[in-house]
Scaffold this active site. Structure first.
Site, PDB file in Angstrom:
ATOM      1  N   HIS A 268       0.878  -1.179   0.000  1.00 38.02           N
ATOM      2  CA  HIS A 268       0.000   0.000   0.000  1.00 38.02           C
ATOM      3  C   HIS A 268       0.913   1.226   0.000  1.00 38.02           C
ATOM      4  O   HIS A 268       1.657   1.434  -0.945  1.00 38.02           O
ATOM      5  CB  HIS A 268      -0.923  -0.121   1.222  1.00 38.02           C
ATOM      6  N   HIS A 307      -2.526  -2.440  -9.955  1.00 40.86           N
ATOM      7  CA  HIS A 307      -3.488  -1.846  -9.030  1.00 40.86           C
ATOM      8  C   HIS A 307      -4.742  -2.693  -9.028  1.00 40.86           C
ATOM      9  O   HIS A 307      -5.128  -3.220 -10.070  1.00 40.86           O
ATOM     10  CB  HIS A 307      -3.831  -0.415  -9.472  1.00 40.86           C
ATOM     11  N   ASP A 363       2.589   5.350  -6.926  1.00 38.01           N
ATOM     12  CA  ASP A 363       3.864   5.246  -6.210  1.00 38.01           C
ATOM     13  C   ASP A 363       5.070   5.144  -7.136  1.00 38.01           C
ATOM     14  O   ASP A 363       6.206   5.218  -6.674  1.00 38.01           O
ATOM     15  CB  ASP A 363       3.839   4.023  -5.285  1.00 38.01           C
TER      16      ASP A 363
HETATM   17  N1  CMC Z   1       4.789  -6.973 -10.600  1.00 38.36           N
HETATM   18  C1  CMC Z   1       4.672  -8.190 -11.204  1.00 38.36           C
HETATM   19  N2  CMC Z   1       3.517  -8.865 -11.321  1.00 38.36           N
HETATM   20  C2  CMC Z   1       2.428  -8.269 -10.818  1.00 38.36           C
HETATM   21  C3  CMC Z   1       2.467  -7.015 -10.190  1.00 38.36           C
HETATM   22  C4  CMC Z   1       3.700  -6.366 -10.101  1.00 38.36           C
HETATM   23  N3  CMC Z   1       3.794  -5.172  -9.515  1.00 38.36           N
HETATM   24  N4  CMC Z   1       1.235  -6.682  -9.773  1.00 38.36           N
HETATM   25  C5  CMC Z   1       0.430  -7.687 -10.120  1.00 38.36           C
HETATM   26  N5  CMC Z   1       1.155  -8.663 -10.766  1.00 38.36           N
HETATM   27  C6  CMC Z   1       0.618  -9.892 -11.376  1.00 38.36           C
HETATM   28  C7  CMC Z   1       0.207 -10.894 -10.302  1.00 38.36           C
HETATM   29  O1  CMC Z   1       1.274 -11.755  -9.983  1.00 38.36           O
HETATM   30  C8  CMC Z   1      -0.934 -11.577 -10.972  1.00 38.36           C
HETATM   31  O2  CMC Z   1      -0.419 -12.489 -11.934  1.00 38.36           O
HETATM   32  P1  CMC Z   1      -1.166 -13.906 -12.215  1.00 38.36           P
HETATM   33  O3  CMC Z   1      -2.562 -13.530 -12.650  1.00 38.36           O
HETATM   34  O4  CMC Z   1      -0.368 -14.567 -13.256  1.00 38.36           O
HETATM   35  O5  CMC Z   1      -1.149 -14.623 -10.898  1.00 38.36           O
HETATM   36  C9  CMC Z   1      -1.626 -10.486 -11.776  1.00 38.36           C
HETATM   37  O6  CMC Z   1      -0.581  -9.530 -12.052  1.00 38.36           O
HETATM   38  C10 CMC Z   1      -2.782  -9.812 -11.042  1.00 38.36           C
HETATM   39  O7  CMC Z   1      -2.265  -9.262  -9.832  1.00 38.36           O
HETATM   40  P2  CMC Z   1      -2.922  -9.417  -8.392  1.00 38.36           P
HETATM   41  O8  CMC Z   1      -1.826  -9.594  -7.405  1.00 38.36           O
HETATM   42  O9  CMC Z   1      -4.018 -10.430  -8.436  1.00 38.36           O
HETATM   43  O10 CMC Z   1      -3.553  -7.994  -8.230  1.00 38.36           O
HETATM   44  P3  CMC Z   1      -4.103  -7.382  -6.873  1.00 38.36           P
HETATM   45  O11 CMC Z   1      -5.229  -6.521  -7.257  1.00 38.36           O
HETATM   46  O12 CMC Z   1      -4.355  -8.436  -5.859  1.00 38.36           O
HETATM   47  O13 CMC Z   1      -2.859  -6.530  -6.333  1.00 38.36           O
HETATM   48  C11 CMC Z   1      -1.316  -4.788  -5.988  1.00 38.36           C
HETATM   49  C12 CMC Z   1      -2.696  -5.176  -6.529  1.00 38.36           C
HETATM   50  C13 CMC Z   1      -1.194  -3.271  -6.053  1.00 38.36           C
HETATM   51  C14 CMC Z   1      -1.173  -5.246  -4.540  1.00 38.36           C
HETATM   52  C15 CMC Z   1      -0.237  -5.472  -6.886  1.00 38.36           C
HETATM   53  O14 CMC Z   1      -0.364  -5.035  -8.225  1.00 38.36           O
HETATM   54  C16 CMC Z   1       1.173  -5.212  -6.372  1.00 38.36           C
HETATM   55  O15 CMC Z   1       1.661  -5.943  -5.503  1.00 38.36           O
HETATM   56  N6  CMC Z   1       1.885  -4.155  -6.909  1.00 38.36           N
HETATM   57  C17 CMC Z   1       3.184  -3.797  -6.420  1.00 38.36           C
HETATM   58  C18 CMC Z   1       3.049  -2.973  -5.142  1.00 38.36           C
HETATM   59  C19 CMC Z   1       2.545  -1.575  -5.408  1.00 38.36           C
HETATM   60  O16 CMC Z   1       2.990  -0.885  -6.319  1.00 38.36           O
HETATM   61  N7  CMC Z   1       1.601  -1.132  -4.576  1.00 38.36           N
HETATM   62  C20 CMC Z   1       1.038   0.229  -4.640  1.00 38.36           C
HETATM   63  C21 CMC Z   1      -0.406   0.206  -5.017  1.00 38.36           C
HETATM   64  S1  CMC Z   1      -1.051   1.804  -5.473  1.00 38.36           S
HETATM   65  C22 CMC Z   1      -0.991   2.801  -4.093  1.00 38.36           C
HETATM   66  C23 CMC Z   1      -1.585   2.262  -2.865  1.00 38.36           C
HETATM   67  O17 CMC Z   1      -2.616   1.583  -2.849  1.00 38.36           O
HETATM   68  O18 CMC Z   1      -1.013   2.501  -1.818  1.00 38.36           O
END
Ligand code: CMC
Length: 429
Positions: A268, A307, A363
Protein backbone atom coordinates in the site's frame (compact mmCIF):
# COMPACT_ATOMS: atom_id res chain seq x y z
CA UNK A 1 -39.41 -2.04 -18.59
CA UNK A 2 -37.05 -4.75 -17.29
CA UNK A 3 -37.35 -5.43 -13.58
CA UNK A 4 -34.42 -4.44 -11.33
CA UNK A 5 -34.30 -7.85 -9.68
CA UNK A 6 -32.29 -11.04 -9.75
CA UNK A 7 -33.98 -14.44 -9.83
CA UNK A 8 -32.03 -17.23 -8.18
CA UNK A 9 -32.92 -20.90 -8.28
CA UNK A 10 -31.38 -23.02 -5.54
CA UNK A 11 -30.76 -26.38 -7.19
CA UNK A 12 -30.43 -28.05 -3.77
CA UNK A 13 -34.05 -27.34 -2.91
CA UNK A 14 -35.55 -26.38 -6.28
CA UNK A 15 -36.83 -23.13 -4.72
CA UNK A 16 -36.69 -19.82 -6.59
CA UNK A 17 -36.05 -16.40 -5.02
CA UNK A 18 -36.36 -12.88 -6.40
CA UNK A 19 -33.87 -10.41 -5.02
CA UNK A 20 -33.87 -6.62 -5.61
CA UNK A 21 -30.94 -4.98 -7.42
CA UNK A 22 -30.03 -1.46 -6.31
CA UNK A 23 -27.12 0.58 -7.76
CA UNK A 24 -26.01 -2.52 -9.67
CA UNK A 25 -25.71 -4.64 -6.52
CA UNK A 26 -27.70 -7.13 -4.47
CA UNK A 27 -27.68 -7.01 -0.68
CA UNK A 28 -25.66 -9.95 0.62
CA UNK A 29 -28.14 -10.30 3.50
CA UNK A 30 -30.88 -11.02 0.94
CA UNK A 31 -29.07 -14.33 0.34
CA UNK A 32 -29.76 -15.39 3.92
CA UNK A 33 -33.33 -16.44 3.06
CA UNK A 34 -31.85 -19.14 0.78
CA UNK A 35 -31.77 -22.18 3.05
CA UNK A 36 -32.01 -25.92 2.67
CA UNK A 37 -33.34 -26.65 6.17
CA UNK A 38 -34.78 -24.90 9.23
CA UNK A 39 -31.41 -24.88 11.03
CA UNK A 40 -29.45 -23.75 7.96
CA UNK A 41 -27.94 -20.29 8.67
CA UNK A 42 -28.61 -19.23 5.08
CA UNK A 43 -26.45 -18.70 2.02
CA UNK A 44 -23.33 -16.57 2.45
CA UNK A 45 -21.20 -14.95 -0.24
CA UNK A 46 -17.47 -15.77 -0.02
CA UNK A 47 -15.23 -12.85 -1.01
CA UNK A 48 -11.71 -12.83 0.46
CA UNK A 49 -10.01 -9.43 -0.01
CA UNK A 50 -13.38 -7.86 -0.98
CA UNK A 51 -12.74 -8.55 -4.67
CA UNK A 52 -16.40 -8.04 -5.60
CA UNK A 53 -18.08 -6.71 -2.47
CA UNK A 54 -19.19 -3.11 -1.94
CA UNK A 55 -18.87 -2.43 1.79
CA UNK A 56 -20.65 0.93 1.65
CA UNK A 57 -22.45 3.49 -0.47
CA UNK A 58 -20.29 6.56 -0.88
CA UNK A 59 -20.45 10.03 -2.42
CA UNK A 60 -16.77 10.85 -1.88
CA UNK A 61 -14.54 9.47 -4.63
CA UNK A 62 -15.29 8.00 -8.04
CA UNK A 63 -12.82 5.77 -9.87
CA UNK A 64 -13.24 4.18 -13.28
CA UNK A 65 -10.32 1.77 -13.33
CA UNK A 66 -10.71 0.83 -16.99
CA UNK A 67 -10.74 4.41 -18.23
CA UNK A 68 -8.21 5.75 -15.70
CA UNK A 69 -10.65 8.28 -14.19
CA UNK A 70 -10.40 9.64 -10.64
CA UNK A 71 -12.77 12.29 -9.27
CA UNK A 72 -13.19 13.74 -5.78
CA UNK A 73 -16.85 14.68 -5.19
CA UNK A 74 -17.25 14.78 -8.98
CA UNK A 75 -14.26 17.02 -9.72
CA UNK A 76 -11.56 15.46 -11.97
CA UNK A 77 -8.24 14.97 -10.20
CA UNK A 78 -6.44 16.73 -13.08
CA UNK A 79 -8.42 19.98 -12.46
CA UNK A 80 -7.91 19.85 -8.71
CA UNK A 81 -4.16 19.21 -9.07
CA UNK A 82 -3.84 22.15 -11.45
CA UNK A 83 -6.20 24.68 -9.88
CA UNK A 84 -6.95 23.82 -6.26
CA UNK A 85 -4.83 23.65 -3.12
CA UNK A 86 -4.47 20.78 -0.68
CA UNK A 87 -6.50 22.52 2.04
CA UNK A 88 -9.26 23.50 -0.38
CA UNK A 89 -9.38 19.89 -1.67
CA UNK A 90 -9.45 18.65 1.94
CA UNK A 91 -12.47 20.91 2.56
CA UNK A 92 -14.13 19.58 -0.59
CA UNK A 93 -13.56 15.94 0.32
CA UNK A 94 -14.92 16.46 3.85
CA UNK A 95 -17.84 18.77 3.09
CA UNK A 96 -18.86 17.61 -0.37
CA UNK A 97 -18.67 21.08 -1.97
CA UNK A 98 -15.93 23.54 -2.83
CA UNK A 99 -15.79 26.28 -0.16
CA UNK A 100 -16.81 29.90 -0.70
CA UNK A 101 -14.05 32.41 0.06
CA UNK A 102 -15.16 33.02 3.71
CA UNK A 103 -15.57 29.26 4.26
CA UNK A 104 -12.08 28.61 2.90
CA UNK A 105 -10.56 31.39 5.00
CA UNK A 106 -12.18 30.03 8.16
CA UNK A 107 -11.08 26.48 7.34
CA UNK A 108 -7.47 27.47 6.65
CA UNK A 109 -7.45 29.62 9.81
CA UNK A 110 -8.54 26.71 12.01
CA UNK A 111 -6.09 24.23 10.48
CA UNK A 112 -3.23 26.74 10.73
CA UNK A 113 -4.02 27.40 14.39
CA UNK A 114 -4.05 23.76 15.45
CA UNK A 115 -0.59 22.80 14.23
CA UNK A 116 1.10 22.89 17.66
CA UNK A 117 1.38 19.68 19.64
CA UNK A 118 1.49 19.33 23.42
CA UNK A 119 5.04 19.52 24.78
CA UNK A 120 4.58 16.13 26.43
CA UNK A 121 4.28 14.51 23.01
CA UNK A 122 7.90 15.49 22.44
CA UNK A 123 8.84 13.56 25.56
CA UNK A 124 7.51 10.26 24.38
CA UNK A 125 8.83 10.93 20.88
CA UNK A 126 12.22 11.19 22.56
CA UNK A 127 11.70 7.68 23.91
CA UNK A 128 11.91 6.17 20.44
CA UNK A 129 15.24 4.68 19.41
CA UNK A 130 17.41 7.04 17.30
CA UNK A 131 16.85 4.97 14.14
CA UNK A 132 13.11 4.32 14.71
CA UNK A 133 11.16 4.36 11.44
CA UNK A 134 9.26 7.69 11.19
CA UNK A 135 6.09 5.84 10.15
CA UNK A 136 6.26 3.77 13.35
CA UNK A 137 6.67 7.00 15.33
CA UNK A 138 3.75 8.63 13.47
CA UNK A 139 1.46 5.66 14.09
CA UNK A 140 2.38 5.62 17.79
CA UNK A 141 2.08 9.34 18.36
CA UNK A 142 -1.13 9.94 16.42
CA UNK A 143 -2.77 7.12 18.40
CA UNK A 144 -1.43 8.64 21.61
CA UNK A 145 -3.09 11.99 20.77
CA UNK A 146 -6.35 10.38 21.87
CA UNK A 147 -5.05 10.50 25.45
CA UNK A 148 -4.59 14.28 25.13
CA UNK A 149 -8.09 14.82 23.77
CA UNK A 150 -10.43 12.54 25.73
CA UNK A 151 -13.35 14.66 24.44
CA UNK A 152 -12.69 13.10 21.02
CA UNK A 153 -14.59 10.02 22.19
CA UNK A 154 -17.76 12.03 21.68
CA UNK A 155 -17.88 11.02 18.03
CA UNK A 156 -21.63 11.48 17.56
CA UNK A 157 -21.45 15.23 18.22
CA UNK A 158 -20.86 17.03 14.87
CA UNK A 159 -19.15 20.08 16.43
CA UNK A 160 -16.80 17.83 18.36
CA UNK A 161 -15.99 15.81 15.24
CA UNK A 162 -15.22 19.03 13.36
CA UNK A 163 -12.78 20.01 16.09
CA UNK A 164 -10.90 16.72 15.92
CA UNK A 165 -10.82 17.00 12.12
CA UNK A 166 -9.07 20.39 12.40
CA UNK A 167 -6.63 18.96 14.89
CA UNK A 168 -5.80 15.82 12.92
CA UNK A 169 -5.23 17.57 9.59
CA UNK A 170 -3.20 20.28 11.35
CA UNK A 171 -1.07 18.06 13.58
CA UNK A 172 -0.14 15.24 11.20
CA UNK A 173 2.65 17.30 9.52
CA UNK A 174 3.95 18.39 12.93
CA UNK A 175 4.14 14.79 14.19
CA UNK A 176 5.72 13.69 10.90
CA UNK A 177 8.33 16.44 10.92
CA UNK A 178 9.19 15.85 14.58
CA UNK A 179 9.59 12.13 13.87
CA UNK A 180 12.00 12.99 11.06
CA UNK A 181 14.03 15.44 13.17
CA UNK A 182 14.20 12.86 15.94
CA UNK A 183 15.79 10.37 13.54
CA UNK A 184 18.45 12.99 12.68
CA UNK A 185 19.02 14.03 16.28
CA UNK A 186 18.06 17.60 15.32
CA UNK A 187 16.05 19.92 17.57
CA UNK A 188 12.37 20.09 16.64
CA UNK A 189 11.36 23.07 14.48
CA UNK A 190 8.03 24.59 15.53
CA UNK A 191 5.19 25.42 13.14
CA UNK A 192 5.28 28.80 11.38
CA UNK A 193 1.75 30.15 10.89
CA UNK A 194 2.89 32.63 8.22
CA UNK A 195 3.54 29.76 5.82
CA UNK A 196 1.20 27.61 3.74
CA UNK A 197 0.37 24.06 4.84
CA UNK A 198 3.10 22.54 2.66
CA UNK A 199 5.52 25.43 3.22
CA UNK A 200 5.19 25.05 6.97
CA UNK A 201 5.80 21.31 6.69
CA UNK A 202 9.04 21.98 4.75
CA UNK A 203 9.94 24.51 7.46
CA UNK A 204 9.45 21.98 10.26
CA UNK A 205 11.52 19.40 8.36
CA UNK A 206 14.39 21.42 6.98
CA UNK A 207 14.78 24.64 9.01
CA UNK A 208 18.33 24.89 10.32
CA UNK A 209 19.83 28.02 11.89
CA UNK A 210 18.10 30.65 9.75
CA UNK A 211 15.66 32.90 11.62
CA UNK A 212 12.89 32.44 9.08
CA UNK A 213 12.62 29.48 6.72
CA UNK A 214 11.70 30.38 3.13
CA UNK A 215 10.34 27.41 1.19
CA UNK A 216 11.14 27.24 -2.52
CA UNK A 217 7.78 28.12 -4.22
CA UNK A 218 8.18 25.41 -6.89
CA UNK A 219 8.82 22.70 -4.29
CA UNK A 220 6.05 24.05 -2.05
CA UNK A 221 3.59 23.85 -4.96
CA UNK A 222 4.83 20.37 -5.98
CA UNK A 223 4.32 19.09 -2.43
CA UNK A 224 0.82 20.58 -2.39
CA UNK A 225 0.01 18.78 -5.67
CA UNK A 226 1.38 15.50 -4.29
CA UNK A 227 -0.79 15.90 -1.19
CA UNK A 228 -3.86 16.57 -3.40
CA UNK A 229 -3.19 13.39 -5.40
CA UNK A 230 -3.13 11.36 -2.19
CA UNK A 231 -6.25 12.80 -0.53
CA UNK A 232 -8.57 9.86 -1.14
CA UNK A 233 -8.89 6.71 -3.18
CA UNK A 234 -12.23 5.25 -2.09
CA UNK A 235 -12.25 1.85 -0.36
CA UNK A 236 -8.51 1.04 -0.33
CA UNK A 237 -6.85 -0.94 2.45
CA UNK A 238 -6.31 2.01 4.82
CA UNK A 239 -9.73 3.62 4.19
CA UNK A 240 -11.26 0.25 4.89
CA UNK A 241 -9.21 0.05 8.12
CA UNK A 242 -10.41 3.55 9.09
CA UNK A 243 -14.05 2.64 8.51
CA UNK A 244 -13.78 -0.78 10.08
CA UNK A 245 -11.96 0.39 13.23
CA UNK A 246 -14.08 3.56 13.41
CA UNK A 247 -17.24 1.45 13.25
CA UNK A 248 -16.51 0.35 16.84
CA UNK A 249 -17.04 4.06 17.71
CA UNK A 250 -13.47 4.49 18.92
CA UNK A 251 -12.09 8.08 18.80
CA UNK A 252 -10.70 9.31 15.45
CA UNK A 253 -7.05 9.45 16.65
CA UNK A 254 -7.10 5.71 17.35
CA UNK A 255 -8.86 5.05 14.04
CA UNK A 256 -6.33 7.18 12.11
CA UNK A 257 -3.51 5.25 13.82
CA UNK A 258 -5.10 2.03 12.50
CA UNK A 259 -5.47 3.49 9.00
CA UNK A 260 -1.86 4.72 9.02
CA UNK A 261 -0.74 1.25 10.11
CA UNK A 262 -2.55 -0.26 7.13
CA UNK A 263 -0.87 2.31 4.90
CA UNK A 264 2.59 1.38 6.22
CA UNK A 265 2.69 -1.97 4.38
CA UNK A 266 4.76 -2.35 1.18
CA UNK A 267 1.70 -3.30 -0.88
CA UNK A 268 0.00 0.00 0.00
CA UNK A 269 1.67 3.27 1.07
CA UNK A 270 5.04 1.61 1.62
CA UNK A 271 5.30 0.96 -2.13
CA UNK A 272 6.84 4.37 -2.97
CA UNK A 273 9.85 3.61 -0.74
CA UNK A 274 10.04 0.10 -2.20
CA UNK A 275 10.17 1.61 -5.72
CA UNK A 276 13.18 3.70 -4.78
CA UNK A 277 14.97 0.72 -3.29
CA UNK A 278 14.15 -1.28 -6.43
CA UNK A 279 15.48 1.46 -8.74
CA UNK A 280 18.64 1.68 -6.63
CA UNK A 281 19.15 -2.08 -6.85
CA UNK A 282 18.65 -2.10 -10.63
CA UNK A 283 21.35 0.59 -10.75
CA UNK A 284 21.32 1.53 -14.45
CA UNK A 285 19.09 1.67 -17.53
CA UNK A 286 21.04 -1.15 -19.13
CA UNK A 287 20.10 -3.56 -16.33
CA UNK A 288 16.34 -3.01 -16.77
CA UNK A 289 15.74 -6.00 -19.14
CA UNK A 290 17.57 -8.32 -16.72
CA UNK A 291 15.40 -7.11 -13.81
CA UNK A 292 12.18 -7.51 -15.79
CA UNK A 293 13.21 -11.10 -16.57
CA UNK A 294 13.28 -11.71 -12.80
CA UNK A 295 9.83 -10.15 -12.43
CA UNK A 296 8.44 -12.44 -15.12
CA UNK A 297 10.09 -15.44 -13.45
CA UNK A 298 8.20 -14.40 -10.26
CA UNK A 299 11.45 -13.73 -8.41
CA UNK A 300 10.57 -10.04 -7.87
CA UNK A 301 7.63 -7.66 -8.08
CA UNK A 302 7.79 -4.58 -10.25
CA UNK A 303 7.02 -2.17 -7.42
CA UNK A 304 4.86 0.83 -8.35
CA UNK A 305 3.08 -1.22 -11.00
CA UNK A 306 -0.34 -2.80 -10.89
CA UNK A 307 -3.49 -1.85 -9.03
CA UNK A 308 -6.60 -3.59 -7.78
CA UNK A 309 -8.84 -1.01 -9.45
CA UNK A 310 -6.85 0.66 -12.26
CA UNK A 311 -6.47 -1.54 -15.28
CA UNK A 312 -5.06 1.36 -17.28
CA UNK A 313 -2.64 4.21 -16.51
CA UNK A 314 -3.22 5.59 -13.00
CA UNK A 315 -4.17 9.27 -13.63
CA UNK A 316 -2.19 10.28 -10.55
CA UNK A 317 1.00 8.78 -12.01
CA UNK A 318 0.53 10.92 -15.15
CA UNK A 319 0.29 14.13 -13.08
CA UNK A 320 3.30 13.13 -10.98
CA UNK A 321 5.38 12.61 -14.13
CA UNK A 322 4.60 16.19 -15.18
CA UNK A 323 5.25 17.56 -11.69
CA UNK A 324 8.64 15.78 -11.69
CA UNK A 325 9.85 17.99 -14.55
CA UNK A 326 9.01 21.16 -12.54
CA UNK A 327 10.77 19.81 -9.46
CA UNK A 328 13.86 18.82 -11.44
CA UNK A 329 14.10 22.36 -12.85
CA UNK A 330 14.92 23.41 -9.27
CA UNK A 331 16.68 20.37 -7.84
CA UNK A 332 18.41 18.96 -10.91
CA UNK A 333 17.34 15.72 -12.59
CA UNK A 334 17.16 12.59 -10.45
CA UNK A 335 19.14 9.95 -12.38
CA UNK A 336 16.71 7.27 -11.15
CA UNK A 337 14.10 8.82 -13.46
CA UNK A 338 15.89 7.36 -16.49
CA UNK A 339 15.71 3.87 -15.00
CA UNK A 340 12.02 4.35 -14.18
CA UNK A 341 11.22 5.63 -17.69
CA UNK A 342 13.03 2.66 -19.23
CA UNK A 343 11.16 0.23 -16.92
CA UNK A 344 7.88 1.79 -17.95
CA UNK A 345 8.76 1.80 -21.66
CA UNK A 346 9.72 -1.87 -21.77
CA UNK A 347 7.00 -3.08 -19.40
CA UNK A 348 4.23 -1.34 -21.34
CA UNK A 349 5.30 -3.20 -24.49
CA UNK A 350 5.84 -6.57 -22.81
CA UNK A 351 3.18 -9.24 -23.11
CA UNK A 352 3.44 -10.22 -19.41
CA UNK A 353 2.41 -6.73 -18.27
CA UNK A 354 0.05 -5.99 -21.18
CA UNK A 355 -1.91 -9.22 -20.65
CA UNK A 356 -2.30 -8.54 -16.91
CA UNK A 357 -3.05 -4.86 -17.54
CA UNK A 358 -0.25 -3.69 -15.24
CA UNK A 359 0.49 0.04 -15.48
CA UNK A 360 2.42 2.50 -13.31
CA UNK A 361 0.49 3.48 -10.18
CA UNK A 362 0.79 6.60 -7.99
CA UNK A 363 3.86 5.25 -6.21
CA UNK A 364 5.97 4.66 -9.32
CA UNK A 365 7.14 8.26 -9.76
CA UNK A 366 6.36 9.89 -6.40
CA UNK A 367 9.48 8.53 -4.65
CA UNK A 368 11.74 9.94 -7.38
CA UNK A 369 10.34 13.43 -6.76
CA UNK A 370 10.54 13.05 -3.00
CA UNK A 371 14.19 12.01 -3.27
CA UNK A 372 15.01 14.99 -5.47
CA UNK A 373 13.31 17.28 -2.92
CA UNK A 374 15.62 15.94 -0.21
CA UNK A 375 13.19 13.63 1.62
CA UNK A 376 14.80 10.46 2.98
CA UNK A 377 13.18 7.20 1.83
CA UNK A 378 11.76 6.28 5.24
CA UNK A 379 9.57 9.36 5.29
CA UNK A 380 7.72 8.59 2.01
CA UNK A 381 4.84 6.65 3.59
CA UNK A 382 4.57 9.45 6.16
CA UNK A 383 4.04 11.96 3.32
CA UNK A 384 1.35 9.68 1.94
CA UNK A 385 -0.32 9.58 5.38
CA UNK A 386 -0.41 13.39 5.64
CA UNK A 387 -2.08 13.69 2.25
CA UNK A 388 -4.52 10.85 2.98
CA UNK A 389 -5.68 12.10 6.41
CA UNK A 390 -8.61 14.24 5.07
CA UNK A 391 -9.74 11.24 3.00
CA UNK A 392 -9.67 8.91 6.01
CA UNK A 393 -11.67 11.46 8.00
CA UNK A 394 -14.23 11.87 5.20
CA UNK A 395 -14.63 8.09 4.97
CA UNK A 396 -14.96 7.86 8.77
CA UNK A 397 -17.57 10.61 8.95
CA UNK A 398 -19.58 9.19 6.05
CA UNK A 399 -19.55 5.78 7.77
CA UNK A 400 -20.73 7.27 11.09
CA UNK A 401 -23.62 9.14 9.44
CA UNK A 402 -24.74 6.25 7.23
CA UNK A 403 -27.85 4.57 8.71
CA UNK A 404 -26.93 1.35 6.82
CA UNK A 405 -23.66 0.97 8.75
CA UNK A 406 -23.06 -0.96 11.95
CA UNK A 407 -19.94 -2.30 13.61
CA UNK A 408 -17.93 -4.07 10.88
CA UNK A 409 -18.05 -7.78 11.43
CA UNK A 410 -17.49 -10.11 8.49
CA UNK A 411 -18.64 -13.71 8.48
CA UNK A 412 -16.37 -16.69 7.87
CA UNK A 413 -16.66 -20.14 6.37
CA UNK A 414 -15.47 -22.38 9.17
CA UNK A 415 -13.53 -25.32 7.66
CA UNK A 416 -11.68 -26.49 10.80
CA UNK A 417 -12.19 -29.57 13.01
CA UNK A 418 -15.59 -30.54 14.31
CA UNK A 419 -16.20 -31.06 18.04
CA UNK A 420 -13.41 -32.98 19.78
CA UNK A 421 -12.60 -33.58 23.43
CA UNK A 422 -9.55 -32.19 25.19
CA UNK A 423 -6.67 -34.70 25.45
CA UNK A 424 -4.44 -34.44 28.56
CA UNK A 425 -0.77 -33.72 27.76
CA UNK A 426 0.47 -37.17 28.86
CA UNK A 427 -1.96 -38.88 26.50
CA UNK A 428 -1.03 -36.92 23.37
CA UNK A 429 1.07 -38.59 20.73
N1 CMC B 1 4.79 -6.97 -10.60
C1 CMC B 1 4.67 -8.19 -11.20
N2 CMC B 1 3.52 -8.86 -11.32
C2 CMC B 1 2.43 -8.27 -10.82
C3 CMC B 1 2.47 -7.01 -10.19
C4 CMC B 1 3.70 -6.37 -10.10
N3 CMC B 1 3.79 -5.17 -9.52
N4 CMC B 1 1.23 -6.68 -9.77
C5 CMC B 1 0.43 -7.69 -10.12
N5 CMC B 1 1.16 -8.66 -10.77
C6 CMC B 1 0.62 -9.89 -11.38
C7 CMC B 1 0.21 -10.89 -10.30
O1 CMC B 1 1.27 -11.76 -9.98
C8 CMC B 1 -0.93 -11.58 -10.97
O2 CMC B 1 -0.42 -12.49 -11.93
P1 CMC B 1 -1.17 -13.91 -12.22
O3 CMC B 1 -2.56 -13.53 -12.65
O4 CMC B 1 -0.37 -14.57 -13.26
O5 CMC B 1 -1.15 -14.62 -10.90
C9 CMC B 1 -1.63 -10.49 -11.78
O6 CMC B 1 -0.58 -9.53 -12.05
C10 CMC B 1 -2.78 -9.81 -11.04
O7 CMC B 1 -2.26 -9.26 -9.83
P2 CMC B 1 -2.92 -9.42 -8.39
O8 CMC B 1 -1.83 -9.59 -7.40
O9 CMC B 1 -4.02 -10.43 -8.44
O10 CMC B 1 -3.55 -7.99 -8.23
P3 CMC B 1 -4.10 -7.38 -6.87
O11 CMC B 1 -5.23 -6.52 -7.26
O12 CMC B 1 -4.36 -8.44 -5.86
O13 CMC B 1 -2.86 -6.53 -6.33
C11 CMC B 1 -1.32 -4.79 -5.99
C12 CMC B 1 -2.70 -5.18 -6.53
C13 CMC B 1 -1.19 -3.27 -6.05
C14 CMC B 1 -1.17 -5.25 -4.54
C15 CMC B 1 -0.24 -5.47 -6.89
O14 CMC B 1 -0.36 -5.03 -8.22
C16 CMC B 1 1.17 -5.21 -6.37
O15 CMC B 1 1.66 -5.94 -5.50
N6 CMC B 1 1.88 -4.15 -6.91
C17 CMC B 1 3.18 -3.80 -6.42
C18 CMC B 1 3.05 -2.97 -5.14
C19 CMC B 1 2.55 -1.57 -5.41
O16 CMC B 1 2.99 -0.89 -6.32
N7 CMC B 1 1.60 -1.13 -4.58
C20 CMC B 1 1.04 0.23 -4.64
C21 CMC B 1 -0.41 0.21 -5.02
S1 CMC B 1 -1.05 1.80 -5.47
C22 CMC B 1 -0.99 2.80 -4.09
C23 CMC B 1 -1.58 2.26 -2.86
O17 CMC B 1 -2.62 1.58 -2.85
O18 CMC B 1 -1.01 2.50 -1.82
Amino acid sequence: MAKETLTITDNRSGKTYEIPIEHGAIRATDLRQIRVSEDDFGLLSYDPAFMNTASCKSTITFIDGDKGILRYRGYPIEQLAERSTFLETAYLILHGELPTRPQLEEWVYHITHHTMIHEHIKKFMDGFHYDAHPMGILVGTVGALSTFYPDAKNILDPANRQYQIYRLIAKMPTLAAFAYRHSLGMPYAYPDNDLSYGGNFLNMLFKATELKYKPDPVLEKALDVLFILHVDHEQNCSANAMRSVGSSHVDPYSAVAAAATALYGPLHGGANAAVLRMLGEIGSKEKVPEFLKKVKAREALLMGFGHRVYKSYDPRAKIIRQTAEQVFSVTGRNPLLDIALELERIALEDDFFVKRRLYPNVDFYSGIIYQAMGFPVDIYPVLFAIGRTPGWLAQWQEMLLDPDQKIARPRQLYIGSGHRDYVPLEKRR
